[in-house]
Design a protein around this motif. Structure first.
Motif, PDB file in Angstrom:
ATOM      1  N   VAL A  16     -11.385   2.395  11.824  1.00 41.69           N
ATOM      2  CA  VAL A  16     -11.403   1.915  10.439  1.00 41.69           C
ATOM      3  C   VAL A  16     -11.637   0.410  10.408  1.00 41.69           C
ATOM      4  O   VAL A  16     -10.732  -0.379  10.699  1.00 41.69           O
ATOM      5  N   PRO A  17     -12.857  -0.035  10.033  1.00 39.68           N
ATOM      6  CA  PRO A  17     -13.138  -1.473   9.946  1.00 39.68           C
ATOM      7  C   PRO A  17     -12.738  -2.026   8.581  1.00 39.68           C
ATOM      8  O   PRO A  17     -13.416  -1.790   7.582  1.00 39.68           O
ATOM      9  N   PHE A  18     -11.620  -2.740   8.499  1.00 38.27           N
ATOM     10  CA  PHE A  18     -11.123  -3.240   7.219  1.00 38.27           C
ATOM     11  C   PHE A  18     -11.908  -4.461   6.740  1.00 38.27           C
ATOM     12  O   PHE A  18     -12.287  -4.547   5.586  1.00 38.27           O
ATOM     13  N   GLY A  19     -12.116  -5.433   7.634  1.00 33.89           N
ATOM     14  CA  GLY A  19     -12.816  -6.645   7.213  1.00 33.89           C
ATOM     15  C   GLY A  19     -13.009  -7.597   8.366  1.00 33.89           C
ATOM     16  O   GLY A  19     -12.266  -7.565   9.350  1.00 33.89           O
ATOM     17  N   LYS A  20     -14.009  -8.481   8.248  1.00 39.81           N
ATOM     18  CA  LYS A  20     -14.340  -9.391   9.347  1.00 39.81           C
ATOM     19  C   LYS A  20     -13.427 -10.602   9.392  1.00 39.81           C
ATOM     20  O   LYS A  20     -13.226 -11.207  10.440  1.00 39.81           O
ATOM     21  N   GLU A  21     -12.855 -10.979   8.260  1.00 43.25           N
ATOM     22  CA  GLU A  21     -11.934 -12.120   8.259  1.00 43.25           C
ATOM     23  C   GLU A  21     -10.576 -11.711   8.822  1.00 43.25           C
ATOM     24  O   GLU A  21     -10.148 -10.551   8.700  1.00 43.25           O
ATOM     25  N   THR A  22      -9.879 -12.683   9.383  1.00 42.36           N
ATOM     26  CA  THR A  22      -8.536 -12.418   9.910  1.00 42.36           C
ATOM     27  C   THR A  22      -7.595 -11.956   8.808  1.00 42.36           C
ATOM     28  O   THR A  22      -6.677 -11.152   9.038  1.00 42.36           O
ATOM     29  N   SER A  23      -7.822 -12.417   7.589  1.00 48.46           N
ATOM     30  CA  SER A  23      -6.963 -12.039   6.467  1.00 48.46           C
ATOM     31  C   SER A  23      -6.980 -10.545   6.183  1.00 48.46           C
ATOM     32  O   SER A  23      -6.058 -10.014   5.539  1.00 48.46           O
ATOM     33  N   ALA A  24      -7.997  -9.822   6.674  1.00 49.08           N
ATOM     34  CA  ALA A  24      -8.052  -8.370   6.473  1.00 49.08           C
ATOM     35  C   ALA A  24      -6.932  -7.644   7.213  1.00 49.08           C
ATOM     36  O   ALA A  24      -6.732  -6.445   7.019  1.00 49.08           O
ATOM     37  N   ALA A  25      -6.182  -8.378   8.040  1.00 47.15           N
ATOM     38  CA  ALA A  25      -5.018  -7.781   8.707  1.00 47.15           C
ATOM     39  C   ALA A  25      -4.010  -7.248   7.700  1.00 47.15           C
ATOM     40  O   ALA A  25      -3.224  -6.343   8.019  1.00 47.15           O
ATOM     41  N   VAL A  26      -4.014  -7.786   6.469  1.00 48.67           N
ATOM     42  CA  VAL A  26      -3.041  -7.309   5.477  1.00 48.67           C
ATOM     43  C   VAL A  26      -3.315  -5.860   5.086  1.00 48.67           C
ATOM     44  O   VAL A  26      -2.412  -5.174   4.598  1.00 48.67           O
ATOM     45  N   TYR A  27      -4.535  -5.382   5.287  1.00 48.48           N
ATOM     46  CA  TYR A  27      -4.804  -3.977   4.980  1.00 48.48           C
ATOM     47  C   TYR A  27      -4.119  -3.064   6.002  1.00 48.48           C
ATOM     48  O   TYR A  27      -3.634  -1.984   5.661  1.00 48.48           O
ATOM     49  N   SER A  28      -4.088  -3.504   7.249  1.00 55.34           N
ATOM     50  CA  SER A  28      -3.380  -2.739   8.285  1.00 55.34           C
ATOM     51  C   SER A  28      -1.886  -2.742   8.029  1.00 55.34           C
ATOM     52  O   SER A  28      -1.231  -1.687   7.986  1.00 55.34           O
ATOM     53  N   LEU A  29      -1.325  -3.939   7.878  1.00 59.50           N
ATOM     54  CA  LEU A  29       0.122  -4.045   7.696  1.00 59.50           C
ATOM     55  C   LEU A  29       0.548  -3.492   6.344  1.00 59.50           C
ATOM     56  O   LEU A  29       1.632  -2.894   6.219  1.00 59.50           O
ATOM     57  N   GLY A  30      -0.281  -3.665   5.321  1.00 59.78           N
ATOM     58  CA  GLY A  30       0.035  -3.089   4.017  1.00 59.78           C
ATOM     59  C   GLY A  30       0.055  -1.577   4.055  1.00 59.78           C
ATOM     60  O   GLY A  30       0.846  -0.929   3.355  1.00 59.78           O
ATOM     61  N   PHE A  31      -0.822  -0.976   4.887  1.00 59.59           N
ATOM     62  CA  PHE A  31      -0.810   0.473   5.069  1.00 59.59           C
ATOM     63  C   PHE A  31       0.552   0.915   5.608  1.00 59.59           C
ATOM     64  O   PHE A  31       1.131   1.918   5.173  1.00 59.59           O
ATOM     65  N   ALA A  32       1.091   0.137   6.580  1.00 61.02           N
ATOM     66  CA  ALA A  32       2.406   0.450   7.136  1.00 61.02           C
ATOM     67  C   ALA A  32       3.492   0.328   6.077  1.00 61.02           C
ATOM     68  O   ALA A  32       4.402   1.160   5.981  1.00 61.02           O
ATOM     69  N   ASN A  33       3.415  -0.716   5.245  1.00 59.41           N
ATOM     70  CA  ASN A  33       4.394  -0.868   4.164  1.00 59.41           C
ATOM     71  C   ASN A  33       4.337   0.293   3.182  1.00 59.41           C
ATOM     72  O   ASN A  33       5.371   0.803   2.711  1.00 59.41           O
ATOM     73  N   ARG A  34       3.137   0.714   2.856  1.00 59.94           N
ATOM     74  CA  ARG A  34       2.982   1.824   1.910  1.00 59.94           C
ATOM     75  C   ARG A  34       3.540   3.118   2.486  1.00 59.94           C
ATOM     76  O   ARG A  34       4.077   3.955   1.756  1.00 59.94           O
TER      77      ARG A  34
END
Length: 727
Positions: free
Chosen positions: A200-218
């Motif tokens: 799953v490619p979320f995004g090229k910027e480092t800030s796209a890490a929030v999609y990974s960690l946000g998935f865990a929060n959800r």
């Protein structure tokens, strides 16, 4: 915490908060403070902020408040002198980073550049969350890898991705290294990405890490019933239930990447990297180490699994034949077999041993020697199965448990018949399985998959080597047998009277439905591979498995070895076919046998004693039956007075048929068995006051019939001649 890492993470957090603040100002200027903010088609607002603070971010104006909160969490920038590297400061900086990045990414949805672009997917919507999030709860997905940066080259990227996929992990991809991302490398090689492939490619910027960690929060909010704002429960849920880690690849780690790594550590998600950076090895927030560096890329996936404490479950067996419990009781006749492994006079073994983590390569399966295509059909095939395992919770006491479970694991493959254990195995592979493509290497595939599936809480890595050359098997057997002996020695000094609990073993009920081994300190399982300590360890590993505790309870007959607890357990476990069992008698209610016994004892009425024959002796015995005929008489869960299956270890026990006269009743056994057990038998005989007893036991060189045994007994004055009649 390393000062270098802490300093970089805090500097990165400042940079990210400033960048998010600037982006937010641009969004407000273009859209207005009242503009609605969200990740499209998602609940929980901005999930990291909502789950940690309880603040529902609905508008850009709400974002202003959260940016202020993030800035207030930033610790002072590290000074060159007199700076104390507090862990708390760095973790706060990491969480401030995630709050700011979530706002930054949300603003991109409003004013661009849009997060969904080309291969980049942006935030997972609620449909995906419902479909995929449950997999982290039910164990279908053991965890996820958050990949940051890029591999040394595209081919290596593909190899790492495939390794992670094979372990059923999701691969969440974000960030880059000098403009190149891991996802772009996969795309270059034509690798299909998306939720269906778990890449799953979320995004090229480092800030796209929030999609990974946000998935865990959800996942914590949706499936863990964690209320918004209860940050402690949310973080603990992620540490204990969402087994994720950061896999950082490339040649350099930026301050912003350090800041994101600090954010991930809050969740218990460690960072493992091939880059030469300082390490944080003490445990604390993470289960094991926090930052592990300089890991070679060809070993980095296994290292990630180890450091995060991931338990890998392999759901599909890579074998060409059907697999399941229905095939465990399958028999393969001689005319239907392609080969027979082991048997009398043929060296073969199954052995599990514990190694250090870095000595085992998970999933490595080797066949040393010819495979089935090069082995002539028929009996007499040697095979050494060496299974090397490692795990932070692994103990040597568990080895024989895993070893014995191979009986069930291999027996469930259609066309593979499994009999015996340790160095007395006898297996058959059918012609039908051979035609279907089954080969020796598939035995390793089964062991690797089932060990992970059944013992995932204990094991991290499993490596299997299968030796098919007779000379290799014979060479290894010396060390393997020494290990078996060492295991048996663990029980010395323990007695049945010193414990209140025995253990059952029901592994062989697939072909002997009424049989139950009662394993005590002085009587091991019939197969010889399950001691009392093994039964105890087996119950600890799997409380619902084949090794169950048996409370002895009130004594019924101490001489025979009967207790209310053992009789009740046997009655219920044998489908109510057996009311009582004597642990110390061959004549009165003897324990039943399956078919995996190392030895059979049989009464010789004329001698007032018993003979003992082991599986390797193929000739006629003084009772008029060969071992194979005796096995049919004794096995299958039958209770046959005067006959009994047992282990070699039991012959050296002071409790060996003690109700009937004990070791003094043994009048004949094969010469090879007598030599193998000489040291044990001599020691036990001396303890029982039997002088020069070993030489008084006849063997095939001096007696082949019952009459000849009696003549030899009279010649050497065997003690059984003066014992009370056996019946």
């Amino acid at each position: 915490m390393s000062k270098i890492i802490c300093s970089a993470a805090i500097r990165g957090a400042y940079q990210i908060v400033d960048k998010a603040d600037k982006k937010l100002a641009e969004a407000i200027a273009q859209k207005g403070a009242g503009c609605k903010v969200e990740f499209p088609n998602t609940a929980y607002y901005l999930p990291i902020i909502y789950s940690m603070t309880g603040i529902p971010v609905k508008t850009l104006e709400d974002c202003v408040h959260v940016i202020g909160l993030a800035r207030s969490m930033l610790p002072p920038l590290p000074a060159e002198k007199h700076w104390v590297p507090y862990l708390g400061h760095t973790l706060d900086a990491g969480m401030a980073t995630l709050f700011a990045e979530e706002i930054y990414e949300a603003c991109k949805y409003l004013i661009g550049p849009h997060p969904v672009d080309g291969i980049w997917l942006g935030a997972a919507d609620d449909v995906i969350m419902r479909e995929r999030g449950i997999e982290f709860v039910d164990g279908t997905a053991p965890g996820f890898a958050a990949i940051v940066g890029c591999a040394p080259d595209a081919d290596t990227a593909v190899k790492i991705a495939r390794e992670l996929q094979q372990k059923n992990l999701y691969v969440f991809i974000q960030s880059d290294n000098f403009g190149v991302s891991f996802a772009e490398q996969l795309a270059e090689k034509g690798v299909q990405m998306g939720w269906d492939t778990r890449l799953v490619p979320f995004g090229k910027e480092t800030s796209a890490a929030v999609y990974s960690l946000g998935f865990a929060n959800r996942a914590a909010l949706s499936f863990g019933n964690v209320p918004p704002g209860d940050f402690k429960r949310n973080l603990l849920y992620n540490k204990n239930r969402i087994f994720a880690f950061v896999l950082a690849l490339g040649t350099k780690v930026t301050d912003e990447q350090y800041a994101n790594a600090a954010g991930a550590i809050n969740y218990g998600f460690p960072t493992i990297t091939n880059i030469d950076i300082p390490e944080i090895l003490p445990t604390g927030v993470c289960t094991y180490e926090h930052v592990v560096s300089k890991v070679p890329v060809d070993k980095i996936v296994d290292k990630c699994v180890e450091v995060r404490g991931l338990k890998i479950s392999i759901h599909k067996l890579d074998i060409p034949v059907p697999y399941g419990p229905a095939f465990e009781g399958e028999r393969i006749r001689k005319e239907d077999m392609q080969i027979e492994i082991g048997g009398p006079g043929v060296p073969a073994f199954e052995y599990v041993c514990t190694k250090e983590i870095d000595e085992v390569e998970d999933g490595k399966i080797q066949v040393i020697g010819p495979d089935l295509d090069e082995i002539p059909a028929g009996p007499g095939v040697s095979l050494g199965i060496m299974v090397e395992v490692s795990g932070r919770k692994m103990q040597p006491d568990f080895e024989p448990i895993f070893e014995r479970q191979m009986h069930r694991f291999l027996g469930e493959a259609q066309g593979l018949f499994h009999m015996g254990q340790r160095d007395i195995i006898r297996h058959r592979i059918s012609k039908e399985a051979f035609k279907a493509g089954f080969r020796i290497r598939h035995i390793g595939n089964i062991i690797h998959a089932k060990f992970h599936g059944e013992f995932g809480a204990i094991l991290d890595k499993v490596q299997v080597t299968l030796y098919t050359k007779k000379e290799d098997v014979e060479r290894l057997l010396k060390d393997v047998r020494a290990a078996y002996t060492e295991r048996d020695a663990r029980l010395k000094g323990m007695t049945d009277d010193s414990v209140s609990m025995f253990y059952s073993c029901t592994l062989c009920q697939s072909f002997a439905p009424t049989h139950i081994c009662v394993v005590t300190p002085e009587r091991s399982g019939l197969c010889g591979s399950v001691s009392w300590l093994d039964g105890k360890a087996g119950y600890e590993i799997n409380p619902t498995g084949p090794n169950q505790p048996i409370e002895r309870g009130k004594t019924v007959d101490e001489r025979l070895g009967q207790w209310e607890g053992t009789n009740s357990f046997i009655f219920n476990g044998s489908n109510r076919s057996l009311e009582k069992v004597s642990l110390y008698s061959i004549m009165t209610d003897p324990m039943t046998s399956c078919g995996c016994f190392e030895c059979i004892s049989a009464m010789l009425p004329m001698t007032n004693g018993i003979m003992v024959v082991d599986r390797d002796f193929a000739e006629m015995t003084p009772c008029g039956m060969k071992f194979s005929t005796l096995a049919g008489t004794v096995g299958g869960g039958l209770q046959t007075p005067g006959f009994m299956g047992h282990s070699k270890f039991y012959l050296g026990s002071r409790k060996f048929i003690s109700a009937d006269g004990g070791l003094a009743r043994v009048v004949w056994m094969p010469k090879a068995l007598k030599e193998e057990l000489a040291e044990t038998l001599i020691k036990t005989a001396e303890e029982l006051g039997l002088e020069d007893f070993l030489n008084k036991i006849a063997d095939e060189t001096v007696a082949q019939t019952e009459e000849e045994v009696l003549n030899y007994m009279q010649k050497v004055n065997h003690p059984a001649l003066v014992l009370a009649p056996m019946f």
